[in-house]
Design a protein around this motif. Sequence first.
Motif, PDB file in Angstrom:
ATOM      1  N   LYS A 125       0.558 -34.600   6.961  1.00 37.28           N
ATOM      2  CA  LYS A 125       0.070 -35.731   7.753  1.00 37.28           C
ATOM      3  C   LYS A 125       1.248 -36.596   8.186  1.00 37.28           C
ATOM      4  O   LYS A 125       2.028 -37.053   7.353  1.00 37.28           O
ATOM      5  N   THR A 126       1.388 -36.783   9.482  1.00 37.97           N
ATOM      6  CA  THR A 126       2.442 -37.663   9.984  1.00 37.97           C
ATOM      7  C   THR A 126       1.799 -38.637  10.964  1.00 37.97           C
ATOM      8  O   THR A 126       0.684 -38.403  11.425  1.00 37.97           O
ATOM      9  N   GLU A 127       2.524 -39.702  11.269  1.00 36.16           N
ATOM     10  CA  GLU A 127       1.966 -40.681  12.209  1.00 36.16           C
ATOM     11  C   GLU A 127       2.111 -40.146  13.629  1.00 36.16           C
ATOM     12  O   GLU A 127       3.219 -39.929  14.099  1.00 36.16           O
ATOM     13  N   PRO A 128       0.978 -39.914  14.312  1.00 36.01           N
ATOM     14  CA  PRO A 128       1.104 -39.439  15.685  1.00 36.01           C
ATOM     15  C   PRO A 128       1.605 -40.572  16.574  1.00 36.01           C
ATOM     16  O   PRO A 128       1.302 -41.730  16.317  1.00 36.01           O
TER      17      PRO A 128
END
Lengths: 201, 260
Positions: free
Chosen positions: A191-194
């Motif tokens: 999970k990464t910050e889009p």
Amino acid sequence: MKSIRSSLYSIIWSAAIMAAASAADIGNPAPDFSATDAKGTTVSLAGMKGKIVVLEWINFGCPFVKKHYDSGNMQKLQKSYAGKGVVWVTVNSGTKASGTYLEPAEFIRKAEEKKSGASHLVIDESGAVGKAFGAKVTPHVFIVDAKGVLVYDGAVDSIKSTDPEDVEKAVNHVAKALDALLEGKPVEKAKTEPYGCGVKY
Amino acid sequence: MFALLGVAFVSGAFGAEGRAKVSLLLESSTYKPGASIRAAIRMKYDDGWHGYWVNPGEGGMRTEAVWKLPAGWQAGDLEFPAPRRFESGLLVSFGYEDEVVLPVTIRPPSGADGTAELAVKVTWLACNANSCETGTAELSANLRPGPADAGPDAVAVAKAHESLPSIDLGLKLDVAESTDAIRLLLSGATAASLSGAEILPITEQVLDTAKRIELRGDGSTARAIAARSPYASGPVRDLKILIFGGKLRKPVIAVWTASK
């Protein structure tokens, strides 16, 4: 002729999109959806079981999307992983009033102009698919593994900018996740910050 | 795009693209070697468009400035006044509409002499309800050595610098983390006045900003509970927050670093 074809398509979409209501979480089954793509083919997650599926949210006018298409980064991802059996679904969520909506012929034309390597172009006018996955921005990428489990949710890469020159310097999260999956390994950064322009629901 | 206005100082290169007009403001048309000069970048957004804070939130990008200065001259970071909150689709972002003046401090070396050309390239993102555009502007101004003179932008520059939020040394921030929540405790001389004020994280990817984070007074302290950012990785090591609203006359900044 054009208007008849267009209205026929929109009827098909509104009837066919029936995404699950639950939000998508890493490690859980991805929300199933069934939609008709811009070429009239039915696309459903259940129908693609056994294959790794990438969902990419798009708005061709967004500077962050342009960064990845003008640099050739997105097309390179689409084409190189298509060669390894990955199905790439490009989704345009947004109502006709949002200004980001594309008629199917226009969606196909723009994708061809950009030399997109996507397997399917899905028009999500109601926003049901986008909301089921929690697609926030363009570009926002989700990866579903061969068992139908959501294994990646986030940005294309690690540098939040609109500059195509940053693509080479960035960590490509999508390539890393797909490489891990193809080697049968877990995705390290799931999970990464889009980053990008807001999806206009 | 470079507009060199012969004699003196204020530059007028306006960025027509990017949904904003941009200008470089200086407090004075002169400088003294070794003495800081207050300057600012003014962004005037088109109606309905907004730009972004130092922490842009989701789906934004902070305004950046890259300077080209004579040898030995230095420019500090762009500084950002308290922003407002924008909610659009599934996104929460922080920024400014209409107009914002972003202060910056420029320092000539002690041996500076002659007319100095200050040039800056400003890049930004502006969005409205439906789309986003990027903009770039190249601005410049000339400064000559001499006693300070109040230029046409002196008042605007001074006001922007003086109204910037600053670190409140009378305020102590403590952070306690559990599985899904981050508890913030503010204590110290000015903490009692913080009840009802709101918090925005300056540090990115620590606090979830989907919901507003409000402080509740508790005698001489103030507390808030925030959800952990879905993008946080590992335990929180440091946190810088902006506190504004409520009874506060001016926004303040509080900082916390985990003890080693």
